[in-house]
Design an enzyme around this catalytic site. Structure first.
Site, PDB file in Angstrom:
ATOM      1  N   ARG A 268      -7.013  -0.798  -7.579  1.00 28.32           N
ATOM      2  CA  ARG A 268      -7.365   0.344  -6.723  1.00 28.32           C
ATOM      3  C   ARG A 268      -7.546   1.575  -7.604  1.00 28.32           C
ATOM      4  NH1 ARG A 268      -4.575   1.278  -1.174  1.00 28.32           N
ATOM      5  NH2 ARG A 268      -6.665   2.125  -0.824  1.00 28.32           N
TER       6      ARG A 268
ATOM      7  N   ASP B 293      -2.403  10.518  -2.494  1.00 29.65           N
ATOM      8  CA  ASP B 293      -2.581   9.510  -3.533  1.00 29.65           C
ATOM      9  C   ASP B 293      -2.875  10.115  -4.898  1.00 29.65           C
ATOM     10  OD1 ASP B 293      -2.965   6.431  -2.393  1.00 29.65           O
ATOM     11  OD2 ASP B 293      -3.201   7.995  -0.885  1.00 29.65           O
TER      12      ASP B 293
ATOM     13  N   ALA C 143       0.801   5.022  -2.373  1.00 29.50           N
ATOM     14  CA  ALA C 143       0.795   5.248  -3.824  1.00 29.50           C
ATOM     15  C   ALA C 143       2.122   4.918  -4.503  1.00 29.50           C
ATOM     16  CB  ALA C 143       0.371   6.694  -4.119  1.00 29.50           C
TER      17      ALA C 143
ATOM     18  N   ARG D 102       0.852  -1.183   0.000  1.00 33.14           N
ATOM     19  CA  ARG D 102       0.000   0.000   0.000  1.00 33.14           C
ATOM     20  C   ARG D 102       0.896   1.244   0.000  1.00 33.14           C
ATOM     21  NH1 ARG D 102       1.548   1.780   4.117  1.00 33.14           N
ATOM     22  NH2 ARG D 102       0.393   3.713   3.754  1.00 33.14           N
TER      23      ARG D 102
END
Length: 353
Positions: free
Chosen positions: A94, A243, A53, A51
């Site tokens: 995602r 992100d 970005a 996890r």
């Protein structure tokens, strides 16, 4: 254990799998997964085993190179078609973190630009590009850290939200990079306040783990305690990750970040977003255009307790991100420089298009 010694994503030495640190098990268990199937890597991104970005981008680049290496295509057209299929599949893991799409596009562009090479050499070019993306990420984090360090003073109290540390990147992190560089220069008097970051507790499980392991004076707080902390004058500056940044400077980060920014404005505390330039999406005018991922209700109703902590059948609102309005952001720190409003002009002045 120093978190800087942990690698979030690596390609195995024999290049047959990805070695991914399973962040869902931290801080109690340090386990490295060895994933070779594209479906398993997709699942690792989706379930937050990997996890952050930048780390997601690195993971996707390696995954695409690994999948391409197994292609049996004998001509460039078939090879590129196989690559695009894998790329489109990974892109569904995602929706908010733009680095995922940036890395996948960069890998596909590398393949297209080298399509006239023999297939074995083309596969090597893709591995080289994935390595390059990872190496660049380390330097990007250091550059962000150097700029952020220039905003710090000895004895500062720093608040951060979620985890934008070394665990979210190839190394150093974004929001934590100034702290790591301060440590390298011998600073011993910083305090870091870690919002726990409901509902998945990335601040409690990951940032607090990182900072404490690095020897920083680390204080964990529940998200709803930040206002009192600021009122008491304990917080001098706020660093958060990101992100995706829209063209006008609106920034999407882990849910709860916009609330921190609103509090910071009320108490007169500088609020900085730390983001690689690859996170800036100039194709999106403002935060309304940033897709916000919504996640499973179970993350809120029953994830951290032996017994369910909410009534059966209750409806749940569980967005993974919110958008901080550009008017609340003191500055956006990229590896290319510190940007201040008006952000679109600032981005373009750094060559971000």
């Amino acid at each position: 254990m120093n978190a800087l010694d942990l690698d979030t994503v690596l390609l195995s030495q024999d290049r047959d799998c990805l070695e991914i640190l399973d962040q869902t098990l931290l801080p109690g268990t340090v386990r490295v997964l060895h994933l070779s199937k594209l479906e398993d890597i997709w699942e690792a991104i989706r379930t937050l085993r990997v996890r952050g970005a930048p780390a997601i981008g690195v993971c996707a680049a390696y995954a695409l190179a690994l999948e391409a290496s197994r292609s049996r295509a004998e001509d460039a057209e078939c090879f590129l078609r196989d690559l695009r299929t894998a790329k489109d599949y990974l892109a569904t893991s995602r929706p908010t973190a733009v680095n995922l799409f940036w890395a996948l596009e960069r890998m596909e562009r590398t393949a297209r630009e080298n399509a006239r090479l023999p297939i074995p050499e083309l596969k090597e070019r893709l591995f080289a590009e994935a390595h390059r993306i990872r190496e660049e990420d380390v330097q990007i984090s250091r550059n962000i850290g150097r700029i952020g360090l220039g905003l710090l003073h000895h004895g500062d109290g720093i608040l951060t939200h979620c985890n934008a540390g070394t665990l979210a990147t190839a190394k150093y992190g974004t929001a934590t990079a100034p702290i790591y560089l301060a440590l390298e220069q011998g600073w011993q008097d910083l305090r870091v306040y870690c919002d726990e970051t409901r509902p998945l507790l990335q601040g409690a499980r990951l940032t607090a783990f990182e900072m404490q392991a690095a020897g920083v004076d680390t204080i964990l707080l529940c998200d709803n305690m930040a206002s009192l902390l600021m009122k008491r004058g304990k917080v001098n500056i706020i660093f958060v990750g990101c992100d995706r940044v829209a063209r006008n400077g609106d920034a999407a980060n882990k849910i709860g970040t916009s609330g921190v920014a609103i509090l910071a404005r009320h108490y007169g505390i500088p609020f900085y977003v730390c983001a690689p330039s690859s996170t800036i999406d100039m194709s999106i005018a403002d935060g309304d255009g940033i897709p916000i991922e919504e996640r499973a209700a179970e993350e809120v109703t029953e994830m951290w307790y032996k017994e369910r902590m909410a009534p059966e059948g209750v409806k749940v609102f569980n967005p993974a991100f919110d958008v901080t309005d550009h008017s609340l952001i003191t500055g956006i720190i990229t590896e290319k420089g510190l940007c201040r409003a008006p952000y679109e002009d600032a981005f373009r002045s750094l060559g971000i298009e």
